[in-house]
Design a protein around this motif. Structure first.
Motif, short mmCIF file in Angstrom:
data_model
loop_
_atom_site.label_atom_id
_atom_site.label_comp_id
_atom_site.label_asym_id
_atom_site.label_seq_id
_atom_site.Cartn_x
_atom_site.Cartn_y
_atom_site.Cartn_z
N ASP A 1 53.06 -49.13 30.66
CA ASP A 1 53.22 -47.72 31.03
C ASP A 1 52.65 -46.88 29.91
O ASP A 1 52.56 -47.32 28.76
CB ASP A 1 54.71 -47.41 31.25
N TRP A 2 52.26 -45.67 30.22
CA TRP A 2 51.73 -44.77 29.19
C TRP A 2 52.00 -43.34 29.58
O TRP A 2 52.27 -43.03 30.74
CB TRP A 2 50.22 -45.00 28.99
N PHE A 3 51.94 -42.47 28.58
CA PHE A 3 52.22 -41.06 28.83
C PHE A 3 51.44 -40.24 27.81
O PHE A 3 51.37 -40.59 26.63
CB PHE A 3 53.72 -40.79 28.68
N SER A 4 50.84 -39.15 28.26
CA SER A 4 50.15 -38.23 27.37
C SER A 4 50.92 -36.91 27.37
O SER A 4 50.99 -36.24 28.40
CB SER A 4 48.70 -38.01 27.82
N ALA A 5 51.50 -36.58 26.23
CA ALA A 5 52.26 -35.33 26.11
C ALA A 5 51.34 -34.22 25.61
O ALA A 5 50.45 -34.46 24.80
CB ALA A 5 53.42 -35.53 25.14
N PRO A 6 51.55 -33.00 26.06
CA PRO A 6 50.65 -31.89 25.69
C PRO A 6 50.93 -31.32 24.31
O PRO A 6 50.63 -30.16 24.06
CB PRO A 6 50.93 -30.86 26.78
N TRP A 7 51.51 -32.12 23.42
CA TRP A 7 51.81 -31.63 22.08
C TRP A 7 51.10 -32.49 21.05
O TRP A 7 51.27 -33.69 21.00
CB TRP A 7 53.33 -31.67 21.80
N GLY A 8 50.32 -31.84 20.21
CA GLY A 8 49.74 -32.46 19.03
C GLY A 8 50.02 -31.55 17.85
O GLY A 8 50.66 -30.51 18.00
N VAL A 9 49.54 -31.91 16.67
CA VAL A 9 49.90 -31.13 15.49
C VAL A 9 49.34 -29.71 15.53
O VAL A 9 49.97 -28.77 15.03
CB VAL A 9 49.47 -31.84 14.20
N VAL A 10 48.18 -29.54 16.15
CA VAL A 10 47.60 -28.20 16.23
C VAL A 10 48.27 -27.38 17.33
O VAL A 10 48.72 -26.25 17.11
CB VAL A 10 46.08 -28.27 16.47
N LEU B 1 51.66 -41.99 24.21
CA LEU B 1 52.71 -42.99 24.07
C LEU B 1 52.37 -44.15 25.00
O LEU B 1 52.18 -43.93 26.20
CB LEU B 1 54.07 -42.41 24.44
N ILE B 2 52.29 -45.37 24.46
CA ILE B 2 51.86 -46.51 25.26
C ILE B 2 52.86 -47.65 25.12
O ILE B 2 53.08 -48.16 24.02
CB ILE B 2 50.46 -47.00 24.83
#
Length: 355
Positions: free
Chosen positions: A191-200, A177-178
């Protein structure tokens, strides 16, 4: 050698499923020696994608491309390691990429790996194997690098307007998310954020199961709640303001849902890249897909067997994003990291020539 329009060139937004009317934009080259070819390779948790292009006066033209679903991160959430079968699938796809790079005589290439290789205990061992067997030198990039490359590759499709915008990339193993200030060119990342959820990863840790529509929707609600919990820290920092914020998504999830929205008989990038879709329509499609069985989703032509079991996780992530960033319309981009890599490589070479 085949040529095509620059996939990163701005296109007129298309609303409500109407196809834009625009003239194809043909690259014009200066007289003189042929321009070098550049390549960008993105090995994600779910897909392996390659793009080869040459610079043009106003961007670049694609001369070759490749994409294959490899599911490199399959089983990673449970074991913490890349499986032998998943690595074999990825190496097979990368061997095709290696052949294309040789045939096209690419002068400069950047090959990146993302969340699956970042997270796996044997990620670096896999990178070494790839180099031995294909000659491709994968670079495991950070979530921040991934986010910035995605913005660089797709920001041209952001709707005109004022105020900050949110760009997101739903991957196989993570979601970036950016928050950007789009008044700058290129946009400035606020600001940015990387969440530990993807489709897999979400599909494996919070399976979408149920014996009927009610059960499936209940399972979907749990998926959404889990994603919302992961987004909470970033959501608390967001201030979209009194007006609905601009929103642009780049991922297989948004392009797939956009295809369903247009009821396409098969995927058509020309109709999807740059499409503007009402958020209410995307939420309705997400709810409809969440109430279907895997076999029912597989019958939809733009989903099929390869995406049928993963698309609902993407819908849950998208719904959670729409919850934290109120928007009326969603921009859809069939471009991202690879295009960002190509632009950065070409800009770097131009800067060297000017020195």
């Amino acid at each position: 050698m085949p040529h095509g329009p620059d996939p990163a060139a701005p296109r007129p937004p298309r609303e409500g499923g109407r196809r834009a009317h625009y003239s194809p934009h043909h690259a014009q080259q200066h007289q003189g020696a042929p321009r070098n070819s550049y390549a960008a390779l993105d090995l994600g948790t779910n897909n392996c994608r390659l793009l080869i292009a040459r610079p043009s006066d106003d961007g670049f033209v694609v001369v070759d491309a490749f994409s294959r679903i490899v599911r490199l991160g399959e089983g990673l959430a449970a074991t913490g390691r890349l499986s032998e079968a998943a690595m074999d699938r990825a190496v097979s796809a990368l061997s095709v990429c290696s052949d294309k790079l040789r045939r096209r005589r690419v002068s400069l290439v950047r090959s990146v790996a993302t969340e699956a290789c970042r997270r796996a205990d044997n990620g670096r061992e896999f990178v070494q194997r790839v180099y031995r067997e294909t000659g491709i030198a994968l670079e495991i990039i950070s979530p921040e690098q991934e986010a910035r490359l995605a913005v660089l590759g797709c920001h041209a499709l952001l709707e005109p307007g004022e105020g900050n915008a949110l760009v997101f990339d739903i991957g196989g193993g993570s979601t970036e998310l950016i928050l950007i200030d789009a008044d700058h060119s290129p946009p400035r990342v606020i600001d940015w954020f990387s969440a530990p959820w993807g489709v897999v990863s979400l599909s494996e840790t919070e399976p979408h199961v149920g014996s009927d529509r009610e059960g499936l929707l209940g399972s979907y609600a749990r998926m959404r709640a889990r994603v919302a919990e992961g987004f909470a820290q970033f959501a608390a920092r967001l201030t979209p303001g009194s007006q609905p914020g601009r929103l642009l998504g780049t991922s297989g999830t948004v392009t797939t849902l956009a295809s369903v929205h247009l009821d396409l008989p098969s995927y058509d990038r020309r109709q999807i890249d740059g499409l503007i879709v009402p958020v209410t329509a995307m939420r309705e499609i997400s709810s409809r897909l969440a109430g279907m069985s895997v076999s029912e989703r597989a019958e939809l032509p733009c989903i099929g067997q390869e995406r049928a079991d993963l698309v609902v996780a993407g819908c849950a992530i998208l719904d959670a994003i729409l919850d934290i960033w109120p928007a009326e319309r969603l921009g859809v981009a069939d471009r991202g990291i690879r295009e960002g890599i190509l632009r950065s490589l070409m800009a770097r070479d131009r800067a060297k020539v000017m020195m």
